[in-house]
Design an enzyme around this catalytic site. Structure first.
Site, PDB file in Angstrom:
ATOM      1  N   LYS A  76      51.738  52.135  36.166  1.00 59.38           N
ATOM      2  CA  LYS A  76      50.784  51.140  35.647  1.00 59.38           C
ATOM      3  C   LYS A  76      49.374  51.502  36.114  1.00 59.38           C
ATOM      4  O   LYS A  76      49.193  51.955  37.258  1.00 59.38           O
ATOM      5  CB  LYS A  76      51.195  49.745  36.147  1.00 59.38           C
ATOM      6  N   SER A 151      51.587  41.396  32.308  1.00 56.31           N
ATOM      7  CA  SER A 151      50.558  42.394  32.085  1.00 56.31           C
ATOM      8  C   SER A 151      51.065  43.840  32.093  1.00 56.31           C
ATOM      9  O   SER A 151      50.386  44.733  31.610  1.00 56.31           O
ATOM     10  CB  SER A 151      49.462  42.240  33.132  1.00 56.31           C
ATOM     11  N   SER A 175      54.464  39.515  35.669  1.00 57.00           N
ATOM     12  CA  SER A 175      54.044  40.696  34.904  1.00 57.00           C
ATOM     13  C   SER A 175      54.999  41.878  34.868  1.00 57.00           C
ATOM     14  O   SER A 175      54.764  42.815  34.112  1.00 57.00           O
ATOM     15  CB  SER A 175      52.700  41.184  35.416  1.00 57.00           C
TER      16      SER A 175
HETATM   17  N1  GLN Z   1      50.536  36.252  33.090  1.00 58.17           N
HETATM   18  C1  GLN Z   1      50.186  35.860  34.418  1.00 58.17           C
HETATM   19  C2  GLN Z   1      48.687  35.840  34.528  1.00 58.17           C
HETATM   20  O1  GLN Z   1      48.071  35.958  33.543  1.00 58.17           O
HETATM   21  C3  GLN Z   1      50.792  36.793  35.406  1.00 58.17           C
HETATM   22  C4  GLN Z   1      50.178  38.116  35.378  1.00 58.17           C
HETATM   23  C5  GLN Z   1      50.735  39.020  36.428  1.00 58.17           C
HETATM   24  O2  GLN Z   1      51.844  38.833  36.921  1.00 58.17           O
HETATM   25  N2  GLN Z   1      49.944  40.019  36.773  1.00 58.17           N
HETATM   26  O3  GLN Z   1      48.145  35.716  35.563  1.00 58.17           O
END
Ligand code: GLN
Length: 486
Positions: A76, A151, A175
């Protein structure tokens, strides 16, 4: 040597050890596959084919044996790789090449893994759809009109599309697990402190964890066994009394007598019927396989999303203060003075979701609001953790829930409505607030052939139990055998 790209890491390791294939052949197969399908999926932001082939050649010459020797892994874009572009899919880190490796990268390289490239993500990991990337949105390999989740959408889509054998993601509120569910692959968020965050560009430091995204449970256990462990470069890294990281030894097809809790707060009216049906069928299968199913309650679940968006944005606003155009990354053109430089660099460098979070986070930390929002949220966070403690103290081995309330939604469907996007993490967020581990495993498909995932949540440092339950489920179902048509 066809279709090496479609195999799992453990299958490829068997072939590598039997000298049936070479690491170069695997890397070439994966990069050819990416060359043919990534035009559609857009999972990668950088594909390092040349570097990967060079590394693969060295790996073949190198006699020492590592747990991932010769296996390409996608990373990532928020994990630092020395000398390689690392941008968090943000314009503000344009051109940034870190001078050091994240601890997980050193661990991968020591285990003989090959770095395949960097995968797309929501900017700074803010999002659930991969649409907030400054590059381009990644698309779901099962339906190119839909999002892959986020994400870590690039990592999940790459693994689902067979453009990566395995990948690393990061999980602050879901995410890893949510994109894994939406793409039909396995994703695990380890216990907070289990995997070093050194070199992971911080979103919310008290919630972030790096973890594996893989084609099956065995690969997830294998990859976690490589990256887990105490690291003195991360002050929140934990050294448990029994530092057990050999997760492969938990892979037994047996759930007889284990107690699985089903929290009533996670099966609410209005949730998607197909998701509910698939998860309930998984519960029935566990019962048939000899697990004991117990109804439980996690009473503070309803506050999780609100608490998360106060704590996560507070930490994000403080973590993102370092991006000011002075030492690295993007700097605006022709600043008039230093204040103009800060303002325009940040104004031009951050996308709309990052700005929204910086403003929200700064607000909840500001004098007069700190007690009302931030401090209150910390107190409720404790109550959410206490809910999990109570359940595990009562003898429950793991908790089973859906991973996401719906299957993959359409591109653009939620991007104009941040609140509905925030709600898509309703089932994953409590786990980060409590710090416990959880895994998402494929558990079915909708009528329109979109993957559905279920989540198994465990007690602190009991990743092994999760692997065992997930592995047993996987061995007794065929979901992982379906592949998207690309
Ligand atoms: N979707 C969640 C957010 O927008 C979690 C994102 C994540 O785990 N990085 O914060």
């Amino acid at each position: 040597m066809n279709n090496l790209y479609s195999l799992t890491a453990h299958q490829l390791l068997d072939q590598l050890r039997a000298k049936g294939v070479s690491s170069e052949e695997i890397v070439e197969s994966v990069s050819e596959r990416a060359g043919s399908v990534d035009k559609k999926v857009k999972a990668y932001v950088v594909l390092e084919t040349e570097r990967a082939i060079k590394q693969a050649k060295e790996s073949t010459l190198n006699k020492s044996d590592g747990k991932l020797k010769g296996i390409p892994v996608a990373i990532k874009d928020n994990i630092c790789v020395e000398g390689e572009l690392t941008t968090c899919a943000s314009k503000i880190l344009k051109g940034f090449r870190p001078p050091y490796n994240a601890t997980v990268i050193d661990k991968l390289l020591n285990a003989g893994a090959i770095l395949m490239g960097k995968t797309n993500m929501d900017e700074f990991a803010f999002g659930s759809s991969c649409e907030s990337s400054a590059y381009y949105p990644t698309l779901n390999p099962w339906d190119l009109e839909r999002i892959p989740g986020g994400s870590s959408g690039g990592s999940a889509a790459a693994v689902a599309a067979d453009e990566a054998i395995m990948a690393l993601g990061s999980d602050t509120g879901g995410s890893i697990r949510q994109p894994a569910a939406l793409c039909g692959v396995v994703g695990m968020k380890p216990t907070y402190g289990r995997v070093s965050r050194y070199g992971l560009i911080a979103f919310a430091s008290s919630l972030d964890q790096i973890g594996p995204i893989t084609k099956d449970v065995r690969d997830a256990a294998l990859l976690l066994s490589v990256i887990a462990g105490f690291d003195n470069k991360d002050s929140t890294s934990v050294s448990p009394k029994k530092d057990e990281t050999d997760y492969l030894k938990f892979l037994e097809n047996d759930v007889k007598g284990i107690k699985i809790g089903i929290p009533k707060e996670y099966f609410v009216p209005g949730m998607d019927k197909e998701v509910e049906r698939a998860v309930r069928e998984a519960v029935t299968l566990f019962r048939d396989l000899g697990a004991e199913i117990v109804d439980i309650s996690l009473p503070h679940t309803e506050y999780a999303v609100a608490v998360y968006y106060i704590i996560a944005t507070a930490e994000a606003s403080s973590n993102l203060a370092r991006f000011d155009g002075v030492e690295y990354g993007y700097r605006c053109g022709n600043p008039e003075n230093i204040l103009d430089m800060y303002e325009r660099t940040r104004g031009e460098g951050f996308g709309p979701e990052a700005k929204r979070r910086i403003m929200l986070g700064t607000h909840v930390l500001s004098s007069g609001y700190y007690d009302a929002y931030y401090l209150k949220a910390q107190k409720v966070r404790r109550l959410i953790k206490d809910d999990f403690d109570r359940v595990f103290e009562s003898g429950i081995d793991c908790i089973l829930t859906p991973t996401s309330p719906t299957a993959a939604f359409r591109v653009g469907e939620k991007s104009a409505d941040p609140l509905s996007m925030y709600l898509s993490d309703i089932f994953t967020i409590s786990v980060n607030l409590a710090g416990v581990p959880a895994i998402s495993v494929p558990c079915g498909f909708t009528k329109t052939n979109l993957p559905i995932g279920m989540q198994l949540i465990g007690n602190f440092f009991e990743e092994g139990k999760l692997f065992k339950a997930a592995y047993t489920y996987e061995q007794n179902t065929d979901w992982r055998k379906r592949k998207p048509k690309l």
